[in-house]
Design a protein around this motif. Sequence first.
Motif, PDB file in Angstrom:
ATOM      1  N   ASP A  89      -4.506   1.931   7.254  1.00  0.00           N
ATOM      2  CA  ASP A  89      -5.771   2.654   7.229  1.00  0.00           C
ATOM      3  C   ASP A  89      -6.372   2.423   5.833  1.00  0.00           C
ATOM      4  O   ASP A  89      -5.673   1.952   4.926  1.00  0.00           O
ATOM      5  CB  ASP A  89      -5.471   4.138   7.484  1.00  0.00           C
ATOM      6  N   ASP A 148      -3.076   8.195   6.625  1.00  0.00           N
ATOM      7  CA  ASP A 148      -2.997   9.531   6.013  1.00  0.00           C
ATOM      8  C   ASP A 148      -3.400  10.658   6.951  1.00  0.00           C
ATOM      9  O   ASP A 148      -3.405  11.813   6.535  1.00  0.00           O
ATOM     10  CB  ASP A 148      -3.881   9.593   4.760  1.00  0.00           C
ATOM     11  N   THR A 149      -3.742  10.332   8.191  1.00  0.00           N
ATOM     12  CA  THR A 149      -4.171  11.399   9.108  1.00  0.00           C
ATOM     13  C   THR A 149      -3.350  11.402  10.406  1.00  0.00           C
ATOM     14  O   THR A 149      -2.690  10.406  10.744  1.00  0.00           O
ATOM     15  CB  THR A 149      -5.661  11.237   9.506  1.00  0.00           C
ATOM     16  N   ASP A 186      -4.124   8.535  12.687  1.00  0.00           N
ATOM     17  CA  ASP A 186      -3.433   7.263  12.427  1.00  0.00           C
ATOM     18  C   ASP A 186      -2.048   7.251  13.073  1.00  0.00           C
ATOM     19  O   ASP A 186      -1.618   6.241  13.631  1.00  0.00           O
ATOM     20  CB  ASP A 186      -3.294   7.025  10.917  1.00  0.00           C
ATOM     21  N   ASP A 239      -9.327   4.639   3.923  1.00  0.00           N
ATOM     22  CA  ASP A 239      -9.591   5.859   3.141  1.00  0.00           C
ATOM     23  C   ASP A 239      -8.376   6.786   3.112  1.00  0.00           C
ATOM     24  O   ASP A 239      -7.851   7.169   4.161  1.00  0.00           O
ATOM     25  CB  ASP A 239     -10.776   6.631   3.745  1.00  0.00           C
ATOM     26  N   GLY A 240      -7.950   7.153   1.912  1.00  0.00           N
ATOM     27  CA  GLY A 240      -6.818   8.070   1.782  1.00  0.00           C
ATOM     28  C   GLY A 240      -5.468   7.379   1.843  1.00  0.00           C
ATOM     29  O   GLY A 240      -4.431   7.997   1.598  1.00  0.00           O
ATOM     30  N   THR A 241      -5.493   6.092   2.217  1.00  0.00           N
ATOM     31  CA  THR A 241      -4.242   5.331   2.373  1.00  0.00           C
ATOM     32  C   THR A 241      -4.164   4.229   1.306  1.00  0.00           C
ATOM     33  O   THR A 241      -3.157   4.118   0.598  1.00  0.00           O
ATOM     34  CB  THR A 241      -4.161   4.733   3.792  1.00  0.00           C
TER      35      THR A 241
HETATM   36 MG   LIG Z   1      -7.621   7.709   6.240  1.00  0.00          MG
END
Ligand SMILES: [Mg+2]
Length: 201
Positions: A6, A156-157, A160, A8-10
């Motif tokens: 992923d 991160d979610t 995912d 964003d955030g990853t």
């Molecule tokens: Mg993400």
Amino acid sequence: MNIIFDFDGTLIDSKERLFKLFSFLVSESELNFEDYWTLKKQGIGHAEILEKQFNYQSNAIQEFQIKWHQEIEKNYWINYDTPIFGVEDKLISLFENHQLHLVTARQSYEKAVKQIKALRWDRYFKSILVTKQEIEKSQLILENIEIKKEDWILGDTGKDILTGKTLQINTAAVLTGFLSEEKLKSYNPDIIIDSVANFMI
Ligand SMILES: [Mg+2]
């Protein structure tokens, strides 16, 4: 094997971008970065925050959601994103022996690719898949990658992790993003790691 990331955030830290945009759209908000992310990491969405903390009615919430969608990928906000420490080194080492792919639920393919190229990370990815929020990540992956059961997805979610479960591949949740460890545990990933930088296979 295929390793699917992923974005964003990853791979990148987008928390500042989201917080800044929230603060811009909700000018009466006095939530600081930590307050905002303490709520969000528990899985509490904007609608609930706006309703409970700022007494927003449904039409105001809807208006917020529309503006959020319009603004979130504009360059002004994207400029707040930063690469997560250690990610690039990990990409370099995994790239030697594996096929790396990036899949993101961004709206704009062009802007996502531009951002990845600016990081000079495009050379590590065999494919860059953008759902444009028109298709499920799992469907997009199936259409573009020949998946095998030993493959991995890192994100991160919960979404995912559920994507990995749908594809019946290994799932790694990372703590660099938008959800807390407790929240991520509820999705039952195969492993939970502090960061992509800690991923070992
Ligand atoms: Mg993400």
